[in-house]
Design an enzyme around this catalytic site. Structure first.
Site, PDB file in Angstrom:
ATOM      1  N   GLY A 144       0.781  -1.235   0.000  1.00  0.00           N
ATOM      2  CA  GLY A 144       0.000   0.000   0.000  1.00  0.00           C
ATOM      3  C   GLY A 144       0.809   1.279   0.000  1.00  0.00           C
ATOM      4  N   HIS A 201      -5.552  14.729   3.229  1.00  0.00           N
ATOM      5  CA  HIS A 201      -6.024  13.343   3.406  1.00  0.00           C
ATOM      6  C   HIS A 201      -7.537  13.379   3.592  1.00  0.00           C
ATOM      7  CE1 HIS A 201      -5.524   9.354   5.893  1.00  0.00           C
ATOM      8  NE2 HIS A 201      -5.778   9.100   4.639  1.00  0.00           N
ATOM      9  N   SER A 220      -6.481   7.442   8.987  1.00  0.00           N
ATOM     10  CA  SER A 220      -6.538   6.139   8.312  1.00  0.00           C
ATOM     11  C   SER A 220      -7.483   5.189   9.047  1.00  0.00           C
ATOM     12  CB  SER A 220      -5.143   5.538   8.264  1.00  0.00           C
ATOM     13  OG  SER A 220      -4.282   6.409   7.582  1.00  0.00           O
ATOM     14  N   ALA A 221      -8.304   4.505   8.255  1.00  0.00           N
ATOM     15  CA  ALA A 221      -9.276   3.541   8.790  1.00  0.00           C
ATOM     16  C   ALA A 221     -10.250   4.179   9.777  1.00  0.00           C
ATOM     17  CB  ALA A 221      -8.568   2.325   9.402  1.00  0.00           C
ATOM     18  N   CYS A 222     -10.643   5.429   9.506  1.00  0.00           N
ATOM     19  CA  CYS A 222     -11.631   6.103  10.351  1.00  0.00           C
ATOM     20  C   CYS A 222     -12.865   6.548   9.570  1.00  0.00           C
ATOM     21  CB  CYS A 222     -10.989   7.277  11.082  1.00  0.00           C
ATOM     22  SG  CYS A 222      -9.828   6.740  12.345  1.00  0.00           S
ATOM     23  N   ASN A 260     -16.103   4.914   3.551  1.00  0.00           N
ATOM     24  CA  ASN A 260     -17.516   4.688   3.854  1.00  0.00           C
ATOM     25  C   ASN A 260     -18.361   5.949   3.710  1.00  0.00           C
ATOM     26  OD1 ASN A 260     -18.356   1.825   4.888  1.00  0.00           O
ATOM     27  ND2 ASN A 260     -16.221   2.151   5.456  1.00  0.00           N
ATOM     28  N   ASN A 313      -6.069  -4.937   8.319  1.00  0.00           N
ATOM     29  CA  ASN A 313      -5.762  -3.937   7.286  1.00  0.00           C
ATOM     30  C   ASN A 313      -5.793  -4.570   5.893  1.00  0.00           C
ATOM     31  OD1 ASN A 313      -5.104  -1.280   6.451  1.00  0.00           O
ATOM     32  ND2 ASN A 313      -2.935  -1.807   6.274  1.00  0.00           N
ATOM     33  N   ARG A 345     -11.443   9.205  15.657  1.00  0.00           N
ATOM     34  CA  ARG A 345     -12.047   8.050  16.313  1.00  0.00           C
ATOM     35  C   ARG A 345     -11.781   8.217  17.803  1.00  0.00           C
ATOM     36  NH1 ARG A 345     -12.821   2.407  14.793  1.00  0.00           N
ATOM     37  NH2 ARG A 345     -12.358   2.870  12.616  1.00  0.00           N
ATOM     38  N   TYR A 370     -22.311   5.153   9.511  1.00  0.00           N
ATOM     39  CA  TYR A 370     -22.521   4.787   8.106  1.00  0.00           C
ATOM     40  C   TYR A 370     -23.576   5.701   7.452  1.00  0.00           C
ATOM     41  CZ  TYR A 370     -19.634   0.907   9.582  1.00  0.00           C
ATOM     42  OH  TYR A 370     -18.609   0.159  10.086  1.00  0.00           O
TER      43      TYR A 370
HETATM   44  P1  GTP Z   1      -7.983   4.575   4.901  1.00  0.00           P
HETATM   45  O1  GTP Z   1      -8.205   3.918   3.594  1.00  0.00           O
HETATM   46  O2  GTP Z   1      -7.038   3.809   5.780  1.00  0.00           O
HETATM   47  O3  GTP Z   1      -7.561   6.002   4.788  1.00  0.00           O
HETATM   48  O4  GTP Z   1      -9.371   4.442   5.749  1.00  0.00           O
HETATM   49  P2  GTP Z   1     -10.786   5.209   5.647  1.00  0.00           P
HETATM   50  O5  GTP Z   1     -10.716   6.484   6.399  1.00  0.00           O
HETATM   51  O6  GTP Z   1     -11.235   5.270   4.233  1.00  0.00           O
HETATM   52  O7  GTP Z   1     -11.749   4.242   6.507  1.00  0.00           O
HETATM   53  P3  GTP Z   1     -12.940   3.281   6.038  1.00  0.00           P
HETATM   54  O8  GTP Z   1     -14.109   3.997   5.464  1.00  0.00           O
HETATM   55  O9  GTP Z   1     -12.367   2.189   5.206  1.00  0.00           O
HETATM   56  O10 GTP Z   1     -13.393   2.687   7.448  1.00  0.00           O
HETATM   57  C1  GTP Z   1     -12.498   2.018   8.303  1.00  0.00           C
HETATM   58  C2  GTP Z   1     -13.255   1.166   9.300  1.00  0.00           C
HETATM   59  O11 GTP Z   1     -14.158   1.980  10.044  1.00  0.00           O
HETATM   60  C3  GTP Z   1     -14.080   0.086   8.626  1.00  0.00           C
HETATM   61  O12 GTP Z   1     -13.963  -1.123   9.368  1.00  0.00           O
HETATM   62  C4  GTP Z   1     -15.484   0.622   8.692  1.00  0.00           C
HETATM   63  O13 GTP Z   1     -16.442  -0.397   8.730  1.00  0.00           O
HETATM   64  C5  GTP Z   1     -15.487   1.476   9.960  1.00  0.00           C
HETATM   65  N1  GTP Z   1     -16.421   2.626   9.850  1.00  0.00           N
HETATM   66  C6  GTP Z   1     -16.544   3.473   8.798  1.00  0.00           C
HETATM   67  N2  GTP Z   1     -17.521   4.388   8.997  1.00  0.00           N
HETATM   68  C7  GTP Z   1     -18.022   4.132  10.228  1.00  0.00           C
HETATM   69  C8  GTP Z   1     -19.059   4.743  11.011  1.00  0.00           C
HETATM   70  O14 GTP Z   1     -19.724   5.713  10.614  1.00  0.00           O
HETATM   71  N3  GTP Z   1     -19.284   4.210  12.248  1.00  0.00           N
HETATM   72  C9  GTP Z   1     -18.568   3.135  12.714  1.00  0.00           C
HETATM   73  N4  GTP Z   1     -18.859   2.674  13.925  1.00  0.00           N
HETATM   74  N5  GTP Z   1     -17.604   2.515  11.988  1.00  0.00           N
HETATM   75  C10 GTP Z   1     -17.329   3.019  10.767  1.00  0.00           C
HETATM   76  C1  SPV Z   2      -4.119   4.988   4.844  1.00  0.00           C
HETATM   77  O1  SPV Z   2      -3.409   4.346   5.637  1.00  0.00           O
HETATM   78  O2  SPV Z   2      -4.529   6.147   5.100  1.00  0.00           O
HETATM   79  C2  SPV Z   2      -4.525   4.364   3.574  1.00  0.00           C
HETATM   80  C3  SPV Z   2      -3.898   3.096   3.200  1.00  0.00           C
HETATM   81  O3  SPV Z   2      -5.299   4.944   2.835  1.00  0.00           O
HETATM   82  S1  SPV Z   2      -2.322   3.312   2.539  1.00  0.00           S
HETATM   83  O4  SPV Z   2      -2.425   3.358   1.086  1.00  0.00           O
HETATM   84  O5  SPV Z   2      -1.507   2.157   2.945  1.00  0.00           O
HETATM   85  O6  SPV Z   2      -1.741   4.559   3.000  1.00  0.00           O
HETATM   86 MN    MN Z   3      -5.950   6.948   3.779  1.00  0.00          MN
END
Ligand code: GTP
Ligand code: SPV
Ligand code: MN
Length: 591
Positions: free
Chosen positions: A209, A237, A259-261, A265, A373, A406, A499
């Site tokens: 990644g 970002h 990331s992952a927040c 979605n 991840n 988060r 969501y």
């Molecule tokens: P990166 O690609 O790492 O930058 O992540 P991202 O910010 O695009 O996060 P993504 O939408 O993939 O969500 C990451 C995790 O958070 C997933 O497991 C989702 O299911 C969870 N998630 C997303 N939105 C919500 C929400 O509104 N509420 C809750 N409780 N969980 C959520």
């Molecule tokens: C992040 O970590 O914010 C991502 C995944 O979107 S990566 O491409 O590994 O940075």
């Molecule tokens: Mn990201």
């Protein structure tokens, strides 16, 4: 696919600067072959076929997942490595306390030894790519050299790669140089180096990644943030989403979540049934390049053309569009498998895993079946909510900017900054619990200003100053908001359903921007009262909503002290306006 020699002569004529650099890298890395990527379906299928032969990819059940493949990374190479990521500027202060720093000559010397001879027996791929619509003046180009065909396959989805990008580079003469090798995938010999003053990136020892797809975080955030500062724009970002209300008006919102927040979605949100007439259009899910427009508004493009998204948690209830999107022509990395060769991940209610992400028989004692991840790579056009404005050369106008982390406590569901300057403090004060997107401990709350802690290519103090400057230029600045979908109750349960229901909060923001929605002033900004949010058809108790919309002065006084302490490490470089805003929050909180 043209033979390497044919392609090289044709493309060579287009860009001598690129071929001179490729030649230099060839001499250093000693590859057996060179392949110039031209883009297009045939090239991607040739690469896929090659990876299938070598066992680096496997085909998934073609009935339920046509065109889908699985890749497994090395078990110790599953996320970004922030502790091995460096900004190499001549002056250490230019990188700032927010970055690991190495002196450029020392970093080059270190990397040269790692790269020496590292492509023997391998193919060197040259990937010319364009970040942003190919004909947009806001787009920027780069060339990634890599020895990983998996990286090539991803870059072909994630960027506009190939011949048109090379033609643009030849025309413009400028491009970001990214050199990547998987090396031996040894975590002890792994470095991701950035040289913003030279517009170059050197990445060794990881195939994963953000460490390896150099167009993404390395170029479009770390290098681009530096370029943006010198050119008067912002590289962020942020997701970009268009929200069409039942009256047919569309407003665009850009949101910075770590990331992952929740960016992917929110970018693909499906309106709840109780909000008929709303439509959602995705422009981007991870990165936004924001430009002040001649009309005094802020305009955004998404530099990417695909999604590298978190797989776990994706299901028809959380995100039906994403769930459908990744059922064809998708590259999965590090998910589990069912007995009938379908991909499986935590959060699916159907099917059960028999093989885990490492290819072992699934045993819950080994942890989750899919890596937390694990990711999907898919073309943005596969998203049913894809916005055709993703291709607009001038981008889309932004009505609201949203920061969010988060946090199980402290931060309310939503609040509005008083103005742009206060909004910059709100962004600079962000904190969030760490996730599996980077190696290290998960669930630890850390400061992550503007969700850019791992991605800002220069000193945060200068970055906040730049934010203030950009805002001062906007006659019609977007409103700035902060959200937290992740507040929990005493039992650890999420207080907010999240969501699709997040649209209720976005609706309030857009109504605020239009001067239509009510709010109550608090020490930290404006909050909706319970009656200001559309809660029809939503099962959230009055007590939960009260908790979600409240500001605890004691907790916030502690928060302000922590923010002050955090900001103080930026010393005299910190814009005075941020301290002034913080003083004002403290004063409003009372003692
Ligand atoms: P990166 O690609 O790492 O930058 O992540 P991202 O910010 O695009 O996060 P993504 O939408 O993939 O969500 C990451 C995790 O958070 C997933 O497991 C989702 O299911 C969870 N998630 C997303 N939105 C919500 C929400 O509104 N509420 C809750 N409780 N969980 C959520
Ligand atoms: C992040 O970590 O914010 C991502 C995944 O979107 S990566 O491409 O590994 O940075
Ligand atoms: Mn990201």
């Amino acid at each position: 696919m043209a033979t390497a020699a044919q392609a090289m002569t044709a493309l060579d004529r287009l860009s001598r600067a690129v071929s001179a650099w490729v030649d230099e890298v060839r001499q250093l890395t000693q590859p057996d072959r060179i392949h110039w990527c031209e883009g297009g379906e045939a090239e991607a299928s040739d690469l896929t076929a090659q990876l299938l032969r070598s066992g680096e990819l496997q085909t998934l059940d073609a009935t339920h997942f046509p065109g889908c493949h699985l890749a497994r990374s090395a078990p110790n190479d599953v996320a970004r490595v922030e502790h091995l990521t460096y900004i190499c500027t001549r002056s250490r202060d230019d990188a700032g306390p927010n970055n690991h720093w190495m002196e450029p000559a020392a970093a080059h010397a270190k990397m040269r030894e790692l790269f020496r001879g590292c492509m023997r027996g391998r193919t060197l791929y040259v990937i010319p790519y364009c970040m942003g619509p190919i004909d947009s003046p806001l787009s920027r180009c780069g060339v990634e050299i890599t020895d990983s065909p998996y990286v090539v396959l991803n870059m072909l989805i994630m960027t506009r790669a190939g011949r048109p990008a090379l033609a643009r580079i030849a025309r413009e003469g400028a491009f970001v140089r990214g050199l990547h090798s998987v090396g031996e995938l040894d975590p002890e010999r792994r470095f991701i180096m950035h040289f913003p003053e030279e517009l170059s990136i050197e990445s060794f020892g990881s195939g994963y990644g953000g460490n390896a797809l150099l167009g993404k975080k390395c170029h479009a955030l770390r290098i681009a943030s530096w370029q943006a500062r010198t050119e008067g724009w912002l590289a962020e970002h942020m997701l970009i989403v268009g929200l069409q209300n039942p009256q047919g008006e569309t407003h665009y919102v850009a949101c910075a979540f770590p990331s992952a927040c929740g960016k992917t979605n929110l970018a693909m949100l499906i309106p709840p049934q109780s909000m008929p007439g709303w439509r959602v259009f995705t422009v981007g899910d991870d990165i936004a390049w924001l430009h002040p427009g001649s009309d005094g508004r802020l305009w955004a493009i998404n530099p990417e053309s695909g999604y590298f998204g978190v797989v776990p948690g994706t299901n028809p209830q959380t995100n039906r569009n994403a769930y459908e999107m990744i059922r064809r022509d998708t590259l999965f990395t590090n998910v589990a498998l069912t007995a009938d060769n379908q991909p499986w991940w935590e959060g699916l209610t159907d099917g059960k895993p028999v093989i885990d992400w490492q290819g072992r028989p699934y045993d819950p004692a080994n942890g989750p079946a899919a890596h937390p991840n694990s990711r999907f790579t898919v073309s943005a056009r596969r998203n049913p909510a894809w916005s055709p404005h993703s291709e607009d050369a001038r981008g889309v106008p932004i009505s609201a900017l949203v920061f969010g982390g988060r946090r199980r406590e402290v931060a309310p569901l939503v609040y509005e900054a008083r103005n742009w300057q206060h909004g910059v403090l709100v962004g600079a004060s962000m904190a969030s619990e760490t996730t599996a997107a980077a190696t290290g401990k998960v669930g630890v709350t850390r400061r992550d200003p503007m969700a850019m802690q791992p991605f800002c290519g220069y000193n945060f103090a200068d970055y906040w100053q730049h934010w203030l400057k950009v805002g001062a230029q906007l006659q019609h600045p977007p409103g700035i908001y902060n959200v937290n979908w992740f507040r929990r109750d005493a039992q650890g349960k999420f207080l907010w359903p999240g969501y699709g229901e997040n649209l209720r909060v976005l609706e309030w923001m857009l109504d605020r921007c239009a001067g239509r929605a009510g709010a109550v002033e608090s020490a930290i900004g404006w909050l909706p009262r319970a009656q200001d949010l559309d809660m029809s058809g939503l099962d959230v108790s009055a007590g939960s909503l009260q908790a979600l919309l409240s500001v605890d002065p004691a907790l916030w006084r502690k928060e302000v002290t922590e923010v002050r302490q955090y900001l103080s490490q930026y010393g005299a470089r910190l814009p005075a306006a941020l301290n002034a805003e913080l003083d004002a929050v403290e004063k409003r909180l009372g003692v």
